[in-house]
Design a protein around this motif. Structure first.
Motif, PDB file in Angstrom:
ATOM      1  N   TRP A 203       0.850  -1.210   0.000  1.00 43.15           N
ATOM      2  CA  TRP A 203       0.000   0.000   0.000  1.00 43.15           C
ATOM      3  C   TRP A 203       0.873   1.242   0.000  1.00 43.15           C
ATOM      4  N   ARG A 204       1.909   1.231   0.817  1.00 46.73           N
ATOM      5  CA  ARG A 204       2.802   2.398   0.910  1.00 46.73           C
ATOM      6  C   ARG A 204       3.537   2.639  -0.403  1.00 46.73           C
ATOM      7  N   LYS A 205       4.015   1.583  -1.032  1.00 45.77           N
ATOM      8  CA  LYS A 205       4.686   1.706  -2.326  1.00 45.77           C
ATOM      9  C   LYS A 205       3.726   2.328  -3.353  1.00 45.77           C
ATOM     10  N   TYR A 206       2.482   1.809  -3.370  1.00 43.11           N
ATOM     11  CA  TYR A 206       1.451   2.326  -4.277  1.00 43.11           C
ATOM     12  C   TYR A 206       1.220   3.814  -4.029  1.00 43.11           C
ATOM     13  N   GLN A 207       1.088   4.210  -2.759  1.00 48.54           N
ATOM     14  CA  GLN A 207       0.839   5.615  -2.412  1.00 48.54           C
ATOM     15  C   GLN A 207       2.022   6.505  -2.791  1.00 48.54           C
ATOM     16  N   SER A 208       3.234   5.994  -2.605  1.00 43.15           N
ATOM     17  CA  SER A 208       4.443   6.748  -2.979  1.00 43.15           C
ATOM     18  C   SER A 208       4.462   7.052  -4.466  1.00 43.15           C
ATOM     19  N   ILE A 209       4.194   6.007  -5.250  1.00 46.03           N
ATOM     20  CA  ILE A 209       4.214   6.177  -6.706  1.00 46.03           C
ATOM     21  C   ILE A 209       3.085   7.117  -7.135  1.00 46.03           C
ATOM     22  N   LYS A 210       1.904   6.949  -6.527  1.00 43.70           N
ATOM     23  CA  LYS A 210       0.753   7.799  -6.861  1.00 43.70           C
ATOM     24  C   LYS A 210       1.033   9.267  -6.508  1.00 43.70           C
ATOM     25  N   ASN A 211       1.568   9.508  -5.309  1.00 44.04           N
ATOM     26  CA  ASN A 211       1.926  10.872  -4.893  1.00 44.04           C
ATOM     27  C   ASN A 211       2.901  11.511  -5.864  1.00 44.04           C
ATOM     28  N   THR A 212       3.905  10.732  -6.256  1.00 47.12           N
ATOM     29  CA  THR A 212       4.931  11.261  -7.156  1.00 47.12           C
ATOM     30  C   THR A 212       4.323  11.571  -8.517  1.00 47.12           C
ATOM     31  N   PHE A 213       3.486  10.669  -9.026  1.00 46.35           N
ATOM     32  CA  PHE A 213       2.836  10.865 -10.332  1.00 46.35           C
ATOM     33  C   PHE A 213       1.958  12.117 -10.314  1.00 46.35           C
ATOM     34  N   LEU A 214       1.206  12.310  -9.228  1.00 46.35           N
ATOM     35  CA  LEU A 214       0.268  13.433  -9.179  1.00 46.35           C
ATOM     36  C   LEU A 214       0.940  14.758  -8.847  1.00 46.35           C
ATOM     37  N   LYS A 215       1.937  14.717  -7.914  1.00 44.75           N
ATOM     38  CA  LYS A 215       2.502  15.987  -7.440  1.00 44.75           C
ATOM     39  C   LYS A 215       3.815  16.373  -8.111  1.00 44.75           C
TER      40      LYS A 215
END
Ligand code: 4GX
Length: 241
Positions: A203-215
């Motif tokens: 979950w944390r890996k997914y959130q990290s990648i998502k945060n980076t993609f969006l921000k």
């Protein structure tokens, strides 16, 4: 690690006596030595600067005073000398990690219109900027450099924190939660309370990648993601686009 700082405003360095860097100095993991360039003025009024040859606005710091202050540092021949300047290469996490491997850094802080070029040519190994904006002096940049480099020195912060932090793997951090479990009607994500370590990690890996993609999509472009992480990124793209 030893930092010698050449500055006209040693009083500006109070902030790095606090908190983690304060403790690191008490434990002698780092040694930050402030040298007042003005102490080396031979002028009866302690003047260190003068008007620029060729005319123009502002004042330039004299080369003789800077050189005398530099020569007061013992073992300066084995140190890396850094001039904090907007003309330098912009500091990034890779550069920070490289600098943390040095034993002795000497940081030169300019003020006004800068320092006479002749002494810079003589003593400076490297110019470093902390970003593309103009500040009033090199003191805040020097503190930024000391703070970021000190994080890599053993015993200052725990190793996991250094490794998990933003940028160390090139990705932004995942979101963090603590008590209370419900805050203004909003619950902590279920997975984090499940005790299921593998699922939490995913979950944390997914959130990290998502945060980076969006921000910070600019960070993702430079990164070489693993095949696994790329599949996660593609999944995120399908969900948000
Ligand atoms: N990242 N400054 C240095 C004096 C100066 C003037 C002209 C060289 C040429 C800065 C930065 C920064 C302002 C510190 C000007 N030096 N330093 N100072 N950004 O803006 O490091």
């Amino acid at each position: 690690m030893k930092f010698d700082v050449l500055t006209l405003f040693p009083e500006m360095f109070e902030p790095i006596k606090q908190s983690i860097l304060g403790k690191a100095q008490e434990k002698e993991l780092i040694n930050i030595n402030l040298i007042n360039i003005r102490d080396f003025s031979k002028d009866k009024h302690k003047k260190v600067d003068d008007t620029p040859y060729g005319g123009g606005a502002g004042m330039v710091i004299r080369p003789d005073v800077v050189l005398d202050s530099f020569n007061s540092i013992k073992d300066n021949k084995n140190a890396k000398v850094i001039y904090m300047s907007p003309q330098g290469k912009v500091l990034d996490q890779e550069k920070v990690e490289d600098l943390s491997k040095e034993k002795h850094l000497i940081l030169l802080c300019g003020h006004y219109e800068g320092i006479d070029q002749r002494v810079l040519d003589k003593i400076v190994d490297e110019e470093i900027s902390i970003g593309n904006y103009v500040l009033t002096g090199g003191e805040i940049p020097a503190m930024v450099l000391i703070d970021s480099v000190s994080r890599y020195i053993d015993g200052i912060i725990n190793k996991e924190s250094v490794e998990e932090e933003s940028f160390s793997n090139g990705l932004l951090e995942y979101p963090q939660y603590t008590r209370p479990e419900v805050f203004e009607g909003k619950e902590v994500p279920d997975i984090l309370i499940s005790g299921h370590h593998k699922k939490i990690e995913d979950w944390r890996k997914y959130q990290s990648i998502k945060n980076t993609f969006l921000k910070r999509p600019d960070l993702l472009e430079k990164l070489k993601l693993s095949k696994e992480d790329n599949e996660i990124l593609n999944k995120i793209k399908n969900e948000v686009l």
